[in-house]
Scaffold this motif. Sequence first.
Motif, PDB file in Angstrom:
ATOM      1  N   SER A  47       0.810  -1.215   0.000  1.00  0.00           N
ATOM      2  CA  SER A  47       0.000   0.000   0.000  1.00  0.00           C
ATOM      3  C   SER A  47       0.842   1.264   0.000  1.00  0.00           C
ATOM      4  CB  SER A  47      -0.911   0.004   1.228  1.00  0.00           C
ATOM      5  OG  SER A  47      -0.131  -0.115   2.404  1.00  0.00           O
ATOM      6  N   GLY A  48       2.135   1.148   0.271  1.00  0.00           N
ATOM      7  CA  GLY A  48       2.991   2.329   0.295  1.00  0.00           C
ATOM      8  C   GLY A  48       3.001   3.064   1.621  1.00  0.00           C
ATOM      9  N   GLY A  49       2.243   2.588   2.599  1.00  0.00           N
ATOM     10  CA  GLY A  49       2.209   3.232   3.903  1.00  0.00           C
ATOM     11  C   GLY A  49       3.279   2.687   4.828  1.00  0.00           C
ATOM     12  N   ILE A 253       4.426  -4.444   3.457  1.00  0.00           N
ATOM     13  CA  ILE A 253       3.228  -4.073   4.209  1.00  0.00           C
ATOM     14  C   ILE A 253       2.073  -3.800   3.260  1.00  0.00           C
ATOM     15  CG2 ILE A 253       2.261  -2.464   5.901  1.00  0.00           C
ATOM     16  CD1 ILE A 253       5.154  -1.786   6.703  1.00  0.00           C
ATOM     17  N   TYR A 254       0.919  -4.329   3.594  1.00  0.00           N
ATOM     18  CA  TYR A 254      -0.291  -4.105   2.802  1.00  0.00           C
ATOM     19  C   TYR A 254      -1.356  -3.415   3.654  1.00  0.00           C
ATOM     20  CZ  TYR A 254       1.880  -7.450  -0.365  1.00  0.00           C
ATOM     21  OH  TYR A 254       2.768  -8.094  -1.209  1.00  0.00           O
ATOM     22  N   ILE A 290      -0.895  -9.863  11.136  1.00  0.00           N
ATOM     23  CA  ILE A 290      -2.217  -9.454  10.671  1.00  0.00           C
ATOM     24  C   ILE A 290      -2.876  -8.629  11.775  1.00  0.00           C
ATOM     25  CG2 ILE A 290      -4.500 -10.246   9.921  1.00  0.00           C
ATOM     26  CD1 ILE A 290      -3.140 -12.799   8.918  1.00  0.00           C
ATOM     27  N   GLY A 291      -3.500  -7.527  11.390  1.00  0.00           N
ATOM     28  CA  GLY A 291      -4.162  -6.692  12.380  1.00  0.00           C
ATOM     29  C   GLY A 291      -5.041  -5.647  11.736  1.00  0.00           C
ATOM     30  N   PRO A 298      -8.236  -3.925   7.897  1.00  0.00           N
ATOM     31  CA  PRO A 298      -7.241  -4.994   8.075  1.00  0.00           C
ATOM     32  C   PRO A 298      -5.948  -4.698   7.319  1.00  0.00           C
ATOM     33  CG  PRO A 298      -9.399  -5.923   7.576  1.00  0.00           C
ATOM     34  CD  PRO A 298      -9.505  -4.443   7.336  1.00  0.00           C
ATOM     35  N   PHE A 299      -4.817  -5.020   7.945  1.00  0.00           N
ATOM     36  CA  PHE A 299      -3.527  -4.907   7.275  1.00  0.00           C
ATOM     37  C   PHE A 299      -2.766  -6.219   7.448  1.00  0.00           C
ATOM     38  CE2 PHE A 299      -2.005  -4.027  11.573  1.00  0.00           C
ATOM     39  CZ  PHE A 299      -0.771  -4.676  11.589  1.00  0.00           C
ATOM     40  N   ALA A 300      -1.763  -6.410   6.599  1.00  0.00           N
ATOM     41  CA  ALA A 300      -0.867  -7.562   6.707  1.00  0.00           C
ATOM     42  C   ALA A 300       0.552  -7.084   6.454  1.00  0.00           C
ATOM     43  CB  ALA A 300      -1.245  -8.650   5.712  1.00  0.00           C
TER      44      ALA A 300
END
Length: 327
Positions: A47-49, A253-254, A290-291, A298-300
């Motif tokens: 995602s670039g974050g 990171i996604y 995962i969180g 949600p992110f991974a």
Amino acid sequence: MQRGYKIVAILIFIVIAGAGIFTILSNAKNQENLPLIVQRPMPKSGSGGNFLNLTLDIPEPQFPEKMMVYKVIKPALTKEMIREQAAKLGVVGSVEDTEVDFRVMSTNGSIFSVDKETGSINFTTKEFETAVSPLKTVLSDEEYKKLALEFLTSSGLMKEEAEFRDVNKENTVTIVENGVEKKLPFMIEVRFGRKTDDIPWGGVGPKISVYFGENGKIIGAASVWRDVEPFREYPIKEFSKALEDIKQGKATIYEALPNDSGKVKEIRLMYRLDPIGYQQEYVIPYFMIIGTNSKGTPFAAFTRAISEEYILEKPVPQVTVPETTKQ
């Protein structure tokens, strides 16, 4: 009195010496003479974050102190082997030797190719390439599984470490019937993955797919599979260090926002394989985190479970790979 002082001094010396020996032995145990593991640079795609803060929303996890690292076995391929395998699939023709693969193209439109670096295969027919219409006949999952197993076994494409995973019916086309939109499969995929004990294998593969068209006819197959062998066990980094690595950008990171904060809901160890086209030499374990991010989305995140002191990053060579099959 002086004798008493001497005895005390001797006892203190023994204690200090013993502590020193213990420290030396501990350091020797911790500083294992393990060879460096060649890895490509950590991909930053996603995602670039990034995360400035990550907190555990679950109890502190417990992980093994060491895990096995696997060495990739590069396949020994010959044109004769490729020709024989292609013939089993009904693909008859001369073997073309390209920069990245061996390829056989039949006059009936079928193509069979084997990647030189991994031994992964790709088999397509004319029906596969032109499949766009909804299937008129869809068999049961058990029938597809049976047909796929028979095909892989008879053609010699089955791997000893592979096991049935699922039947994928998500290759769909949307039609309108009586004013109502429907998604119907135009192709059925039966998928196989690598047998695992406790630690799953992910990334791009290992997997085998068999593709079906009308009336259970096999119209293609693909295998993204690197053969591996156990190499050495390596220490696993502290999980707190893994969280710091993610915050420092040493991760893929996604679904993170710029300078985000997140709550960790789940943590897994897994092995990850590179896409075809990368000269992967070793397969190492990763932490998969995962969180949810600050917006509750949600992110991974994936980061190496092996410390950097054991890693030797190697630049990725510029390689052009043939177009992959439909997924």
